[in-house]
Design a protein around this motif. Structure first.
Motif, PDB file in Angstrom:
ATOM      1  N   CYS A  87      -5.656  -0.612   5.824  1.00  0.00           N
ATOM      2  CA  CYS A  87      -6.513   0.785   5.802  1.00  0.00           C
ATOM      3  C   CYS A  87      -7.385   0.925   4.759  1.00  0.00           C
ATOM      4  O   CYS A  87      -8.021   1.783   4.575  1.00  0.00           O
ATOM      5  N   CYS A 120      -5.711  -2.649   0.230  1.00  0.00           N
ATOM      6  CA  CYS A 120      -4.933  -2.922   1.495  1.00  0.00           C
ATOM      7  C   CYS A 120      -6.005  -3.567   2.909  1.00  0.00           C
ATOM      8  O   CYS A 120      -7.029  -2.695   2.761  1.00  0.00           O
ATOM      9  N   CYS A 160       0.685  -1.100  -0.091  1.00  0.00           N
ATOM     10  CA  CYS A 160       0.080   0.104  -0.067  1.00  0.00           C
ATOM     11  C   CYS A 160       1.021   1.213  -0.072  1.00  0.00           C
ATOM     12  O   CYS A 160       1.735   1.228   0.668  1.00  0.00           O
ATOM     13  N   CYS A 169      -0.161   3.104   3.789  1.00  0.00           N
ATOM     14  CA  CYS A 169       0.381   2.916   5.006  1.00  0.00           C
ATOM     15  C   CYS A 169       1.475   1.724   4.927  1.00  0.00           C
ATOM     16  O   CYS A 169       1.890   1.272   5.794  1.00  0.00           O
TER      17      CYS A 169
HETATM   18 ZN   LIG Z   1      -2.850   0.637   3.619  1.00  0.00          ZN
END
Ligand SMILES: [Zn+2]
Length: 260
Positions: A125, A122, A104, A107
């Protein structure tokens, strides 16, 4: 070229399509019997615009070791229909995207295949990542009965082609046509007309084809992206790009008097 129905599988590993010893790149369901389930990292349907499914295999699987990386330009040159070109182009782009988008961008969490969309998501998140597509312009500039073709550093000796470049954030395609031509060869153009588009999997471009007409300036190649640029008449054309490329289609349409 191997034909395949909806059950055909294209295989990829390490961002490349794979082919068998006989050069085939579409495999039947039996190929899965040669591969443990854990070897398949992802399954991407090609089905909305082409036949078959892309299986991305773990690079260290036994099946990958028995196959070869397929040169994409050779595969595309052998496509005998628009549908075959689209299938190869789509599969190749998904293979590269899968390889290059593993984590990602927000994050840093690991991305997993999206459960509904042709995308990755992801888990930590929730951010979704869709296959990357980069819009580019590609343009044939004409001046009376001649057209502008240019030689770039990565071309074979003697090869000339149309001008092309990426569209920048916030820019229209028409503005990109004028800017790229100005930057690469130093001339101004007008009467920009749309021709057609082509998905170009090197590695993820969408080429938007245009014709434009010379208006002013002297040809001045930038010496970096363009080493030489010249006006060519229909009966003295140089070595040109392969026929499957939109650059060749632009030149061919102009040659037939269909440049509008
Ligand atoms: Zn993420």
């Amino acid at each position: 070229m191997t034909q395949a129905g909806n059950e055909g599988y294209l295989l990829a590993a390490g961002g490349r399509l794979l082919q068998g010893e006989d050069g085939s790149f579409v495999f039947g369901a039996a190929v899965l019997g040669q591969s443990g389930r854990d070897d398949v990292e992802a399954r991407y349907p090609l089905g909305s615009i082409a036949d078959g499914t892309l299986l991305v295999l773990a690079a260290d699987s036994a099946l990958v070791a028995s196959l070869e990386g397929a040169p994409l330009r050779t595969l595309l040159a052998s496509a005998t229909s628009e549908l075959e070109y689209v299938r190869l182009s789509r599969a190749a782009q998904l293979a590269v995207w899968h390889e290059q988008h593993r984590f990602c961008g927000r994050c840093g969490g690991p991305l997993a295949q999206h459960d509904r969309d042709l995308a990755k998501q992801c888990a930590p998140c929730g951010l979704s990542q869709y296959p990357r597509i980069s819009p580019c312009i590609i343009v044939l500039v004409t001046r009376g009965d001649r057209c502008l073709l240019a030689h770039a550093p990565h071309y074979p000796a003697g090869r000339y082609s149309t001008l092309a470049g990426f569209i920048e954030a916030g820019e229209t395609a028409e503005a990109a046509v004028a800017r790229e031509i100005r930057e690469e060869v130093g001339i101004e153009v007008g009467r920009v007309r749309y021709f057609r588009s082509q998905s170009w999997p090197f590695p993820h471009a969408l080429m938007l084809g245009f014709f434009a007409e010379y208006e002013a300036g002297e040809l001045t190649p930038d010496g970096i992206e363009i080493l030489d640029a010249r006006w060519f008449s229909r009966d003295e054309l140089p070595d040109l790009p392969p026929s499957f490329a939109i650059s060749a289609m632009l030149i061919d349409a102009w040659r037939r008097g269909e440049a509008g």
